[in-house]
Design an enzyme around this catalytic site. Structure first.
Site: not given
Ligand code: CAA
Length: 258
Positions: A112, A65, A132, A109
């Site tokens: 999911e 998400a 999460e 998400g």
């Molecule tokens: N939401 C918003 N933006 C996100 C995102 C997310 N879930 N995941 C990645 N992005 C964005 C980053 O912020 C970044 O944007 P900027 O260039 O503007 O900074 C861009 O996508 C590229 O991401 P990274 O630079 O972080 O890329 P990476 O290759 O270094 O890392 C990754 C990849 C390991 C997937 C890392 O992006 C990450 O950990 N993302 C978040 C994963 C996460 O925590 N997901 C759970 C979300 S909460 C949820 O999903 C609740 C639910 O159950 C419904």
């Protein structure tokens, strides 16, 4: 309808829905979730479509998400708007088969969403996880419930408590994905699988989907009874007569969805 966060193509009875927010690794914001649900509902209602594929990019199916969208929300806001209830409900109502073709990250998400599809074909680059916990929240689109049903309590508990990622090989071993294919062949394999399903009798395909899903919602005895009654009802279709006649006449069946 024109979409901004997804790309939809319909070809040879298969609707391909590609999540398309490359700058955010296909993070599922409100707009994307709404457009995805609309595209799935349109595919469900389109007589030309017999199977759907949902996919992302080579790098990410979806990284969860949209954290940036959620970060400043209050409890009152997410509770009052019932955040994620609408897409969750709408996804569950799709009656045609939906395949998730997953390459790269399927996190939070994203994982999911893949699990809410009917089955997952994974590229060897796929990484699944429910991170999460690292954000101070828990999954909100089924991660604690569906992952547990897919991989069992121990692995689900570990994944949800630590936020660690599972690679494609482990995901196949654990029963999360139906099979793993080389990344370069992912779409070819997903299309081939969708084509195979598209050739079947549509009422039979829908009956299979409904019956398998029923196994999640009921006791074994009730599920077996449900299946048997649906099995009986298939004898009211012309496609049952055609399918069995074709077998005996040693030819391919010509199903007419009747
Ligand atoms: N939401 C918003 N933006 C996100 C995102 C997310 N879930 N995941 C990645 N992005 C964005 C980053 O912020 C970044 O944007 P900027 O260039 O503007 O900074 C861009 O996508 C590229 O991401 P990274 O630079 O972080 O890329 P990476 O290759 O270094 O890392 C990754 C990849 C390991 C997937 C890392 O992006 C990450 O950990 N993302 C978040 C994963 C996460 O925590 N997901 C759970 C979300 S909460 C949820 O999903 C609740 C639910 O159950 C419904």
């Amino acid at each position: 309808m024109a979409f901004e966060t997804i790309i939809v193509e319909v070809e040879d009875h298969v609707a391909l829905i590609r999540l398309n927010r490359p700058d955010a690794l296909n993070a599922l914001n409100t707009q994307l979730l709404s457009e995805l649900c609309t595209a799935l509902e349109e595919a469900d209602a389109n007589d030309k479509v017999r199977c759907v594929i949902v996919t992302g990019s080579e790098k990410a199916f979806a990284a969860g998400a949209d954290i940036k969208e959620m970060s400043s929300m209050s409890f009152a806001e997410v509770f009052a708007t019932n955040l994620f209830a609408d897409p969750s409900d709408r996804l569950m109502k799709i009656r045609k088969p939906v395949i998730a073709a997953v390459a790269g990250y399927a996190l939070g998400g994203g994982c999911e969403l893949a699990m809410a599809c009917d089955f997952i074909i994974a590229a060897d680059t796929a990484k699944f996880g429910q991170p999460e916990i690292n954000l101070g929240v828990i999954p909100g689109l089924g991660g604690t419930q569906r992952l547990t049903r897919f991989v069992g309590k121990s692995k689900s508990m570990e994944m949800n408590l630590t936020g660690r990622f599972m690679d494609a090989e482990e995901a196949e071993r654990a029963g999360l994905v139906s099979r793993v294919v080389p990344a370069k062949k992912l779409m070819e394999e997903a299309q081939g699988t969708a084509q195979k399903i598209a050739e079947k009798s549509q009422p039979t395909v829908m009956a299979v989907k409904e019956s398998v899903n029923r196994s999640y919602e009921t006791t074994l005895n009730e599920g077996i009874l449900f299946e048997r009654r649906v099995f009986h009802s298939m004898f009211a279709t012309e496609d049952q007569k055609e399918g069995m006649a074709a077998f005996m006449e040693k030819r391919q069946p010509q199903f007419r969805d009747k």
